[in-house]
Design an enzyme around this catalytic site. Structure first.
Site, PDB file in Angstrom:
ATOM      1  CD  GLN A 142      -3.165  -4.742   6.653  1.00  0.00           C
ATOM      2  OE1 GLN A 142      -3.131  -3.351   5.941  1.00  0.00           O
ATOM      3  NE2 GLN A 142      -3.901  -5.656   6.171  1.00  0.00           N
ATOM      4  CG  ASP A 186      -9.684  -0.405   5.123  1.00  0.00           C
ATOM      5  OD1 ASP A 186      -9.543  -0.657   4.057  1.00  0.00           O
ATOM      6  OD2 ASP A 186      -8.976  -0.639   6.409  1.00  0.00           O
ATOM      7  CE  LYS A 202      -3.795  -2.394   1.999  1.00  0.00           C
ATOM      8  NZ  LYS A 202      -4.389  -2.951   3.342  1.00  0.00           N
TER       9      LYS A 202
END
Ligand code: NAD
Length: 298
Positions: A96, A119, A52
């Site tokens: 994460q 997200d 990312k």
């Protein structure tokens, strides 16, 4: 049989992100920033974060990664999240997952400001997505799947779509997006009876299970489009492992009309959509007059 190449497709969408970042900077703004939290010692998570970060660098998005040991207290993580909330350049915050077991994921995630959710994990944004509101981020993997199908001009309207997997990050939000795009959706899971029979009715079959190569040709209608979301690491001897999907690519490719490979299928699309969400949040936060088409065509 067509290969739906997620690498080629993600390059296309990343170029759009790059162009949009240039437009933002041309308005004398700073580049959008994605702030990432990596807690504990999970090798897969560390690898996803590196991917990312690289994707951000290549598209002009700034990154800030908080690498924290498992000794870090929940209160300290929340404190750092709040600092990112208060930073006007940060438009995407990503924790994460999975976090080490000792942490309460829901409690930690709930401290991310909804406007900076990269997200679409927060209930507020999931609610917007549910309602079909345009001014919201969309779950990355489901959005990536829709954009991949769009790119290859696979219209889902009126099609029978079967999604195997009902997780909050893949199966459920993808079902919403498919429904919004006028597909007829069936969601299957570990308790579904006669799974191969149900799956075989689908024009578009999506596997998001987490079981290496479970789906073979007996689940696939001849000519169907197969989207393999799974990422599994299987031992191949000598201490080595390989990455494969939930679908048996070799067997399915003999009957399917199109299929996504693993790797280089849905994975790169997920990363591209994290970038999309980060830039889209920035445009909304700063009320910039820049058009960005985030949603799949409904
Ligand atoms: P999850 O474990 O949260 O959910 C798995 C789902 O599969 C559950 O709904 C379960 O009911 C269903 N399932 C399990 N066993 C089954 C069986 N035998 N028959 C039918 N259904 C069954 O997983 P997830 O987070 O949704 O991830 C699914 C897979 O997708 C994993 O391999 C994960 O690594 C991968 N993934 C990939 C990306 C990407 O970017 N490509 C993103 C997220 C997840």
């Amino acid at each position: 049989m067509q290969i739906l190449d997620g690498k080629v497709c993600s390059d296309f969408y990343r170029a759009q992100v790059s162009e949009t970042v240039k437009k933002i900077i041309a308005l004398n703004e700073k580049p959008p920033r994605l702030s990432v939290f990596l807690v504990g010692d999970n090798q897969s998570s560390a690898m996803y974060i590196r991917m990312k970060e690289k994707a951000c660098r290549e598209t002009g998005i700034e990154t800030r990664t908080h690498v924290l040991s498992e000794e870090t207290s929940e209160a300290d993580i929340i404190e750092l999240i709040k600092k990112e909330n208060a930073d006007s350049q940060t438009s995407g915050i990503l924790v994460q997952l999975p976090l080490p077991k000792k942490y309460n994921e829901t409690r930690i995630l709930s401290n991310i400001e909804a406007a900076k959710d990269a997200d679409c994990f927060l209930p507020e944004n999931i609610g917007h997505m549910f309602l079909g509101n345009k001014e919201t981020v969309i779950s990355c993997t489901p959005l990536g799947v829709m954009k991949l199908l769009n790119y290859y001009k696979i219209d889902v309207a009126g099609k029978d779509v079967c999604i195997i997997g009902r997780s909050n990050i893949v199966g459920k939000p993808l079902a919403l997006l498919m429904l919004a795009a006028n597909a007829t959706v069936t969601i299957c899971h570990s308790k579904t009876k006669n799974l191969p029979e149900v799956a075989k009715r689908a024009d578009i079959l999506v596997a998001a299970i987490g079981r290496a190569r479970m789906i073979d040709e007996t689940y696939v209608k001849p000519g169907a489009v197969v989207v393999d979301v799974g990422i599994n690491h299987v031992e191949v001897g000598n201490g080595k492992s390989e990455t494969c999907g939930d679908c048996d690519f070799e067997k399915i490719s003999k009957v399917a009309g199109a299929i996504t490979p693993v790797p280089k299928g849905v994975g790169p699309m997920t990363i591209a959509m994290v970038l999309y969400n980060t830039v889209y949040n920035y445009i909304l936060m700063k009320k910039l007059d820049i058009k960005m088409d985030i949603g799949p065509k409904f």
